[in-house]
Design an enzyme around this catalytic site. Structure first.
Site, PDB file in Angstrom:
ATOM      1  CD  GLN A  88      46.120  44.805  33.879  1.00 19.18           C
ATOM      2  OE1 GLN A  88      47.087  45.317  34.436  1.00 19.18           O
ATOM      3  NE2 GLN A  88      46.247  44.033  32.822  1.00 19.18           N
ATOM      4  N   GLY A  89      44.345  44.211  38.922  1.00 13.07           N
ATOM      5  CA  GLY A  89      44.584  44.489  40.340  1.00 13.07           C
ATOM      6  C   GLY A  89      45.584  43.493  40.908  1.00 13.07           C
ATOM      7  CB  ALA A 149      32.590  48.432  38.701  1.00 11.98           C
ATOM      8  CG  HIS A 171      40.444  50.726  29.186  1.00 17.37           C
ATOM      9  ND1 HIS A 171      40.997  51.019  27.963  1.00 17.37           N
ATOM     10  CD2 HIS A 171      39.380  49.924  28.918  1.00 17.37           C
ATOM     11  CE1 HIS A 171      40.298  50.428  27.002  1.00 17.37           C
ATOM     12  NE2 HIS A 171      39.311  49.757  27.548  1.00 17.37           N
ATOM     13  CD  GLU A 291      47.056  21.624   9.182  1.00 17.87           C
ATOM     14  OE1 GLU A 291      47.806  22.541   8.880  1.00 17.87           O
ATOM     15  OE2 GLU A 291      47.453  20.455   9.434  1.00 17.87           O
TER      16      GLU A 291
HETATM   17  N1  LIG Z   1      42.103  42.382  32.370  1.00 10.51           N
HETATM   18  C1  LIG Z   1      43.203  42.903  31.853  1.00 10.51           C
HETATM   19  O1  LIG Z   1      44.187  42.193  31.737  1.00 10.51           O
HETATM   20  C2  LIG Z   1      43.271  44.339  31.463  1.00 10.51           C
HETATM   21  C3  LIG Z   1      42.410  45.272  32.006  1.00 10.51           C
HETATM   22  N2  LIG Z   1      42.613  46.596  31.800  1.00 10.51           N
HETATM   23  C4  LIG Z   1      41.757  47.575  32.453  1.00 10.51           C
HETATM   24  O2  LIG Z   1      42.004  47.492  33.856  1.00 10.51           O
HETATM   25  C5  LIG Z   1      40.802  47.776  34.596  1.00 10.51           C
HETATM   26  C6  LIG Z   1      40.459  46.589  35.489  1.00 10.51           C
HETATM   27  O3  LIG Z   1      40.199  45.469  34.680  1.00 10.51           O
HETATM   28  P1  LIG Z   1      40.260  43.968  35.251  1.00 10.51           P
HETATM   29  O4  LIG Z   1      41.432  43.813  36.133  1.00 10.51           O
HETATM   30  O5  LIG Z   1      40.125  43.078  34.072  1.00 10.51           O
HETATM   31  O6  LIG Z   1      39.021  43.877  36.193  1.00 10.51           O
HETATM   32  P2  LIG Z   1      37.525  43.381  35.886  1.00 10.51           P
HETATM   33  O7  LIG Z   1      36.982  44.047  34.691  1.00 10.51           O
HETATM   34  O8  LIG Z   1      37.526  41.898  35.895  1.00 10.51           O
HETATM   35  O9  LIG Z   1      36.833  43.979  37.184  1.00 10.51           O
HETATM   36  C7  LIG Z   1      36.925  43.309  38.379  1.00 10.51           C
HETATM   37  C8  LIG Z   1      36.803  44.192  39.593  1.00 10.51           C
HETATM   38  O10 LIG Z   1      35.688  45.069  39.541  1.00 10.51           O
HETATM   39  C9  LIG Z   1      34.942  44.894  40.742  1.00 10.51           C
HETATM   40  N3  LIG Z   1      33.540  45.239  40.541  1.00 10.51           N
HETATM   41  C10 LIG Z   1      32.728  44.856  39.529  1.00 10.51           C
HETATM   42  N4  LIG Z   1      31.489  45.409  39.675  1.00 10.51           N
HETATM   43  C11 LIG Z   1      31.559  46.166  40.814  1.00 10.51           C
HETATM   44  C12 LIG Z   1      30.639  47.022  41.480  1.00 10.51           C
HETATM   45  N5  LIG Z   1      29.405  47.229  41.018  1.00 10.51           N
HETATM   46  N6  LIG Z   1      31.062  47.647  42.614  1.00 10.51           N
HETATM   47  C13 LIG Z   1      32.314  47.465  43.088  1.00 10.51           C
HETATM   48  N7  LIG Z   1      33.227  46.672  42.497  1.00 10.51           N
HETATM   49  C14 LIG Z   1      32.857  46.049  41.357  1.00 10.51           C
HETATM   50  C15 LIG Z   1      35.126  43.442  41.109  1.00 10.51           C
HETATM   51  O11 LIG Z   1      34.862  43.253  42.473  1.00 10.51           O
HETATM   52  P3  LIG Z   1      33.987  42.006  43.017  1.00 10.51           P
HETATM   53  O12 LIG Z   1      34.875  40.791  42.932  1.00 10.51           O
HETATM   54  O13 LIG Z   1      33.669  42.420  44.391  1.00 10.51           O
HETATM   55  O14 LIG Z   1      32.808  41.874  42.085  1.00 10.51           O
HETATM   56  C16 LIG Z   1      36.617  43.270  40.768  1.00 10.51           C
HETATM   57  O15 LIG Z   1      37.434  43.701  41.812  1.00 10.51           O
HETATM   58  C17 LIG Z   1      39.747  48.081  33.525  1.00 10.51           C
HETATM   59  O16 LIG Z   1      39.777  49.459  33.293  1.00 10.51           O
HETATM   60  C18 LIG Z   1      40.264  47.326  32.291  1.00 10.51           C
HETATM   61  O17 LIG Z   1      39.794  47.809  31.081  1.00 10.51           O
HETATM   62  C19 LIG Z   1      43.677  47.061  31.073  1.00 10.51           C
HETATM   63  C20 LIG Z   1      44.565  46.169  30.499  1.00 10.51           C
HETATM   64  C21 LIG Z   1      44.342  44.749  30.544  1.00 10.51           C
HETATM   65 MG   LIG Z   2      40.985  46.068  26.984  1.00 11.87          MG
END
Ligand SMILES: NC(=O)C1=CN([C@@H]2O[C@H](COP(=O)(O)OP(=O)(O)OC[C@H]3O[C@@H](n4cnc5c(N)ncnc54)[C@H](OP(=O)(O)O)[C@@H]3O)[C@@H](O)[C@H]2O)C=CC1
Ligand SMILES: [Mg+2]
Ligand SMILES: CC[C@](O)(C(C)=O)C(=O)O
Ligand SMILES: [Mg+2]
Length: 396
Positions: A88-89, A149, A171, A291
Site C-alpha cells: 500500500q505504501g 508493526a 485498515h 480444469e
Molecule cells: N497489502 C494490501 O494491498 C493492503 C493493505 N492494507 C492495509 O495497509 C496497511 C499496510 O499494509 P501493507 O502495505 O500490506 O504492508 P505490510 O503489511 O507488508 O507491512 C510492511 C511495512 O511494515 C514495516 N514494518 C514491519 N515490521 C516493522 C517494525 N517492527 N517496525 C517498523 N516497521 C515495520 C515494513 O518495513 P521493513 O521493510 O523495514 O520491515 C514495511 O514498510 C495495513 O494496515 C494493511 O492491513 C489495506 C488494503 C490492502
Molecule cells: Mg486486508
C-alpha cells in the site's frame, strides 16, 4: 439476464441532481478557497451519487468531486507522511506523488522498505526519512506499517502525533482491536480511514491506466469537523476512483473475513480440493490444473467480473449451466458453517491476536516466505508454472 441501470439512465439521473449538489458544495468551495465548484460541474458531472444497491440506497463518492487543481489546492499546506512502504505504501505513495501532492516516506533506515523506496525514487533527506523524522515533518500521518508493526511501534509514534495532525489508516485493525493492539489515538487529532479494496499493486496499476480502485472511507474521530472531507480528498489523492462510506469496525470485520474467505484462503482451499480429487481419479497434472485454475482465472472469473454471474453462466454450455445450478446450493450449504465460524473468529479478535503474534515476530518475513514456498512447491502450483509458460505473453 438480471437488469442493471443503463449508462444513459445513470447519466440522466446525474444531470438532474447536479444543481442540488453544486449548491451543497458551494460552501465547501468557499471554505477551501478554491475556484467555485459550480463552474466545474458545467464541464464535469456530479461526483457524489446515491445508488440503489440491490434495493438498498447507498452514497458513493467519485473522483469527479476532486478535480486535480481542487485536490492540490485543498492539500496545499499538508505534507503526507507515509509511514511504511509495503504494497500500500508503494501504491498510495506513488499515486499521491503523481497527483502533485507533497509526500514523504518514513521507514526503518536500511531495511527492505528503505531499499524499495530508493528504487521508486524517494530521496533520503528530502522525501525519505526514518519513521520518527517523517512523522515530525508530516501533517497527515498515513500509518501504512504492517498491522502488527502499528501496534509494536505505537508507544514511540504516539507522542509525535501532535494536536492538529491527522492520523490516517488503511485498515480499521489497530484502533478497533485496541484491547490487543493498544493503539489509542490522541484525542486532539482527526482519525480517518481510506482502505483500498484491492492490493496496493492494483492501486497503482489502475491509477496508471486512468482508472481507480474502489475504497472504503470512514471517520473514527472528527476534531476539526472536516475529517470526512479530508478522507474523501485523500482517497482520491491516493488513487481511488469510487469511495464507499463505512465505519472502522465494519471495514475491519469485512476485510479480515473476505481475505480469509473467498479472496484468498477460501479460493486456495477450494482450488486445492478440486485438484486433489481430479488427481486421485487419474487425471494428469495439466488437465487438473487447466480444469481448476487456468480456466477459472483466464476465462470464467473475468466474465463474472465484467458482467456478473448470470453472464458467465450464459457464456457456458447448457450442460454446465444445469449441473452448476444443481451443485451451487450444495457448496453453499457446506460452506455456510465455515463462513459463520470465520466471521466469529474475526469479530471476537481471535484472528487479530494470531496476526499480531505471528507478524510481530522478528522473523515474520522469513516465516511467511517459508510457508508460501511450501505452497509454491505443491504439485498444483508447479503444474501451473508450466501451463503459464505456454501463454503467448510468456517470455523465456
Ligand atoms: N497489502 C494490501 O494491498 C493492503 C493493505 N492494507 C492495509 O495497509 C496497511 C499496510 O499494509 P501493507 O502495505 O500490506 O504492508 P505490510 O503489511 O507488508 O507491512 C510492511 C511495512 O511494515 C514495516 N514494518 C514491519 N515490521 C516493522 C517494525 N517492527 N517496525 C517498523 N516497521 C515495520 C515494513 O518495513 P521493513 O521493510 O523495514 O520491515 C514495511 O514498510 C495495513 O494496515 C494493511 O492491513 C489495506 C488494503 C490492502
Ligand atoms: Mg486486508
Ligand atoms: C485481500 C487482502 C487484503 O485485504 C487486500 C489486498 O485488500 C490485504 O489485507 O492485503
Ligand atoms: Mg482488503
Amino acid at each position: 439476464m438480471a437488469s442493471r441501470p443503463s449508462h444513459q439512465l445513470l447519466r440522466t439521473a446525474i444531470r438532474a441532481a447536479a444543481p442540488r449538489v453544486a449548491r451543497s458544495y458551494s460552501g465547501l468551495a468557499r471554505k477551501a478557497t478554491i475556484s467555485p465548484i459550480s463552474s466545474s460541474f458545467k464541464t464535469s458531472y456530479r461526483g457524489i451519487k446515491t445508488l440503489d444497491f440491490a434495493g438498498t440506497k447507498e452514497t458513493v463518492y467519485e473522483r469527479a468531486d476532486w478535480p486535480l487543481p481542487k485536490l492540490q489546492e485543498y492539500l496545499k499546506n499538508d505534507t503526507l507522511a507515509l509511514i511504511g512502504y509495503g504494497s500500500q505504501g508503494h501504491g498510495q505513495g506513488l499515486n499521491a506523488r503523481d497527483n502533485g501532492l507533497k509526500v514523504i516516506v518514513g521507514v526503518r533506515k536500511d531495511g527492505e522498505s528503505w531499499r524499495q523506496a530508493l528504487e521508486d525514487g524517494w530521496v533520503p533527506g528530502e522525501t525519505l526519512f526514518p519513521i520518527e523524522e517523517a512523522i515530525s515533518r508530516g501533517t497527515i500521518i498515513m500509518n501504512l506499517l504492517s498491522d502488527a508493526a502499528q501496534s509494536q511501534t505505537w508507544a514511540q509514534i504516539k507522542p509525535l502525533i501532535t494536536k492538529g495532525k491527522t492520523l490516517y489508516f488503511s485498515h480499521g485493525f489497530s484502533v478497533v482491536f485496541k484491547d490487543d493492539t493498544h493503539v489509542v489515538p490522541p484525542p486532539d487529532v482527526d482519525v480517518i480511514l481510506v482502505a483500498p479494496k484491492g492490493s496496493g499493486r492494483t492501486v497503482r496499476t489502475l491509477f496508471k491506466e486512468g482508472r481507480g480502485i474502489n475504497s472504503s472511507i470512514a471517520v473514527w474521530q472528527d476534531v476539526s469537523g472536516k475529517a470526512k472531507e479530508k478522507a474523501l480528498a485523500l482517497a482520491v489523492g491516493v488513487g481511488s476512483g469510487y469511495s464507499y462510506e463505512t465505519t472502522f469496525e465494519k471495514e475491519v470485520y469485512s476485510d479480515l473475513y473476505g481475505e480469509r474467505g473467498v479472496l484468498m484462503g477460501g479460493i486456495q482451499g477450494m482450488f486445492r480440493a478440486q485438484y486433489e480429487v481430479l488427481r486421485r481419479n487419474g487425471h494428469s497434472p495439466s488437465e487438473a490444473f487447466n480444469e481448476t485454475v487456468e480456466e477459472a482465472t483466464q476465462s470464467l472469473f473475468p466474465l463474472i467480473g465484467a458482467n456478473g454471474m448470470d453472464y458467465m453462466y450464459n457464456a457456458c454450455s447448457t450442460t454446465a449451466r444445469r449441473g452448476a445450478l444443481d451443485w451451487a446450493p450444495i457448496f453453499e450449504k457446506a460452506n455456510l458453517p465455515v463462513f459463520e465460524a470465520l466471521y466469529k473468529s474475526v469479530k471476537d479478535g481471535t484472528e487479530t491476536r494470531k496476526s499480531l503474534e505471528f507478524n510481530g515476530r522478528k522473523t515474520y518475513r522469513e516465516d511467511l516466505a517459508r510457508e508460501l514456498e511450501e505452497i509454491n512447491n505443491q504439485e498444483i502450483w508447479r503444474a501451473g508454472r508450466t501451463v503459464r509458460t505456454l501463454r503467448p505473453e510468456h517470455k523465456a
